[in-house]
Design a protein around this motif. Structure first.
Motif, PDB file in Angstrom:
ATOM      1  N   GLU A  18      58.338  83.494  13.332  1.00  0.00           N
ATOM      2  CA  GLU A  18      59.792  83.616  13.199  1.00  0.00           C
ATOM      3  C   GLU A  18      60.385  83.991  14.562  1.00  0.00           C
ATOM      4  OE1 GLU A  18      62.782  86.787  11.260  1.00  0.00           O
ATOM      5  OE2 GLU A  18      60.774  86.693  10.361  1.00  0.00           O
ATOM      6  N   LYS A  19      59.630  84.822  15.306  1.00  0.00           N
ATOM      7  CA  LYS A  19      60.061  85.267  16.636  1.00  0.00           C
ATOM      8  C   LYS A  19      58.972  84.964  17.653  1.00  0.00           C
ATOM      9  CE  LYS A  19      63.878  87.227  15.218  1.00  0.00           C
ATOM     10  NZ  LYS A  19      65.158  86.610  15.533  1.00  0.00           N
ATOM     11  N   ILE A  20      59.318  85.132  18.926  1.00  0.00           N
ATOM     12  CA  ILE A  20      58.319  84.911  19.983  1.00  0.00           C
ATOM     13  C   ILE A  20      58.381  86.103  20.945  1.00  0.00           C
ATOM     14  CG2 ILE A  20      59.827  83.533  21.508  1.00  0.00           C
ATOM     15  CD1 ILE A  20      57.352  81.706  21.968  1.00  0.00           C
ATOM     16  N   GLY A  21      57.237  86.495  21.489  1.00  0.00           N
ATOM     17  CA  GLY A  21      57.197  87.683  22.335  1.00  0.00           C
ATOM     18  C   GLY A  21      56.922  87.362  23.798  1.00  0.00           C
ATOM     19  N   ALA A  22      57.179  88.361  24.643  1.00  0.00           N
ATOM     20  CA  ALA A  22      56.931  88.215  26.080  1.00  0.00           C
ATOM     21  C   ALA A  22      56.247  89.476  26.594  1.00  0.00           C
ATOM     22  CB  ALA A  22      58.250  87.987  26.815  1.00  0.00           C
ATOM     23  N   PHE A  23      55.617  89.333  27.748  1.00  0.00           N
ATOM     24  CA  PHE A  23      54.947  90.475  28.369  1.00  0.00           C
ATOM     25  C   PHE A  23      55.384  90.550  29.819  1.00  0.00           C
ATOM     26  CE2 PHE A  23      51.124  92.011  30.770  1.00  0.00           C
ATOM     27  CZ  PHE A  23      51.183  93.328  30.340  1.00  0.00           C
ATOM     28  N   GLY A  24      55.918  91.692  30.230  1.00  0.00           N
ATOM     29  CA  GLY A  24      56.480  91.798  31.575  1.00  0.00           C
ATOM     30  C   GLY A  24      55.724  92.788  32.433  1.00  0.00           C
ATOM     31  N   LEU A  25      54.922  92.248  33.308  1.00  0.00           N
ATOM     32  CA  LEU A  25      54.174  93.086  34.249  1.00  0.00           C
ATOM     33  C   LEU A  25      54.639  92.795  35.683  1.00  0.00           C
ATOM     34  CD1 LEU A  25      51.786  94.954  34.996  1.00  0.00           C
ATOM     35  CD2 LEU A  25      50.275  92.974  34.822  1.00  0.00           C
ATOM     36  N   THR A  26      54.638  91.513  36.045  1.00  0.00           N
ATOM     37  CA  THR A  26      54.888  91.102  37.428  1.00  0.00           C
ATOM     38  C   THR A  26      56.281  91.494  37.944  1.00  0.00           C
ATOM     39  OG1 THR A  26      53.422  89.242  37.032  1.00  0.00           O
ATOM     40  CG2 THR A  26      54.841  89.078  38.962  1.00  0.00           C
TER      41      THR A  26
END
Ligand SMILES: Cc1cc2nc3c(=O)[nH]c(=O)nc-3n(C[C@H](O)[C@H](O)[C@H](O)COP(=O)(O)OP(=O)(O)OC[C@H]3O[C@@H](n4cnc5c(N)ncnc54)[C@H](O)[C@@H]3O)c2cc1C
Length: 383
Positions: free
Chosen positions: A118-126
């Motif tokens: 239903e949703k999509i995720g993200a990962f923020g490191l850089t």
């Protein structure tokens, strides 16, 4: 040793192959041209249970093993590099982090919509100054009463800004750590919260339908409860997650390599020169034989890493070998594939030219091949 896939793993492979044939392959070229993410295809992948494969049923997943997920990433990437990239970026990073370290409330609120598609995720490191050197991040989160106040900028973040992107899990500095290392924690930041804005959408040479953006946090406030797991162990948490994502990236390279082999073999059989099919020339045969051999070698290492993860074994070495070897296999395959196509390989009408643009991503994202080799030297050879 038993190298046969289980009934469930074979079923996932067949399901994804059929899905790619019917739903993804027909639109792959168009996606590359328009850069449009296909929401309806994502929704169907969710309905078929492809996105939440390794997540428990209670959180909207299929409760299967990671090898099944890796096979799914390989097959979807074989159909389209952008969709494969979006899939691995949501599954192996934010979903994996929330599943492994999240509280029951966090799983109920955030994991279920991700696992069902239903949703999509993200990962923020850089960040601009922190690419290969992830410990150099400067985005800060400071506790103010019941809220974290976040300031900083992330760059090159996959899936961020898509219209059904619900959250980004960011790594932020939350204090002084032991020795020179800062204390880093992972925090869930929901889309739409005040002080969190998307920057420019990058125009990329490939993976055009997989959105990549800059994220800007300007006194962004999220509840204290959005911290993921032990706040003192954020660095170790994302290093653990990056081990899983390495297998995902390697599976992506594998899918792309297989797609390259498929079109190259079929072109070699069709194209005639000197009165015969070019597939009859040994120079072409050797290229195809090398492609097939290297793809299978890469697959063995990638599947072994996933199998080790499923069986609670240490998979640091195999995931690193797999990531480097599969990425470099994809590049070599693309090079040979274009050569087999001759001049037509340089034309937009032939998918091989798109694949050639796509493969370069494999050696750079999620830790470049140089950094992976350094990891082998440091962690395996202890140099
Ligand atoms: C399309 C795309 C999507 C991405 N998605 C995400 C995402 O979702 N989330 C996220 O957090 N990040 C994401 N990234 C970031 C990605 O993981 C980084 O780009 C990658 O880790 C490399 O960092 P860098 O680009 O800063 O390169 P740099 O670190 O600046 O490296 C430049 C060059 O120097 C080499 N180098 C650096 N240090 C050393 C060393 N010690 N020894 C030898 N060589 C060295 C590198 O191997 C490379 O060749 C994405 C990037 C792109 C392009």
């Amino acid at each position: 040793m038993d190298f046969t896939l289980t009934t469930e793993q074979k079923m996932i492979q067949d399901l994804c192959r059929n899905f790619v044939k019917n739903e993804i392959a027909p639109i792959a070229e168009e996606m590359d041209k328009t850069g449009q993410f296909p929401y309806e295809v994502w929704k169907k992948m969710g309905d078929l249970g492809i996105i939440g494969i390794p997540i428990p049923e209670g959180y909207g997943g299929g409760e299967l093993d990671w090898l099944s997920m890796i096979i799914a990433i390989e097959e979807i990437s074989r159909g389209d590099a952008s969709l494969g990239a979006s899939l691995l970026a949501t599954v192996t990073l934010p979903m994996n982090l929330i599943h492994t370290f999240g509280t029951e409330e966090q799983k109920q609120q955030w994991l279920i919509p991700l696992a069902t598609g239903e949703k999509i995720g993200a990962f923020g490191l850089t960040e601009s100054q922190a690419g290969s050197d992830a410990s150099a991040i400067q985005t800060k989160a400071v506790l103010d009463g019941k809220e974290w106040v976040i300031n900083g900028t992330k760059q090159f973040i996959t899936n961020a800004g898509l219209k059904h992107n619900s959250l980004v899990v960011i790594a932020a500095v939350t204090g002084e750590g032991e020795g020179p290392r800062k204390k880093i924690s992972n925090i869930i930041v929901p889309t739409g919260v005040g002080g969190y804005n998307f920057g420019q959408r990058y125009n990329k040479m490939g993976r055009r339908a997989s959105e990549t953006r800059e994220l800007i946090f300007d006194d962004c406030r999220v509840p204290k409860e959005n911290i993921l797991g032990n706040p003192d162990k954020g660095y170790a948490q994302f290093l653990m997650t990056l081990q899983t994502s390495r297998i995902g990236f390697a599976a992506h390279s594998l899918g792309l390599s297989q797609a390259i082999f498929d079109v190259s073999l079929s072109y070699a059989k069709e194209r005639e020169q000197f009165g015969r099919s070019i597939s009859k020339f040994q120079a072409i045969q050797f290229k195809l034989a090398d492609m097939l051999m290297e793809i299978e070698l890469a697959r063995l290492m990638v599947y072994k890493a996933a199998w080790q993860k499923d069986n609670g074994e240490n998979y640091f070495t195999t995931s690193t070998f797999g990531k480097i070897f599969a990425a470099e296999t994809a590049k070599r395959c693309a090079d040979r594939g274009v050569q087999i196509h001759g001049g037509y390989g340089l034309m937009d009408e032939y998918p091989i030219s798109r694949y050639w643009r796509e493969v370069k991503f494999e050696e750079i994202l999620d830790g470049t091949s140089e950094i992976q080799r350094l990891n082998i030297a440091k962690r395996v050879l202890k140099l």
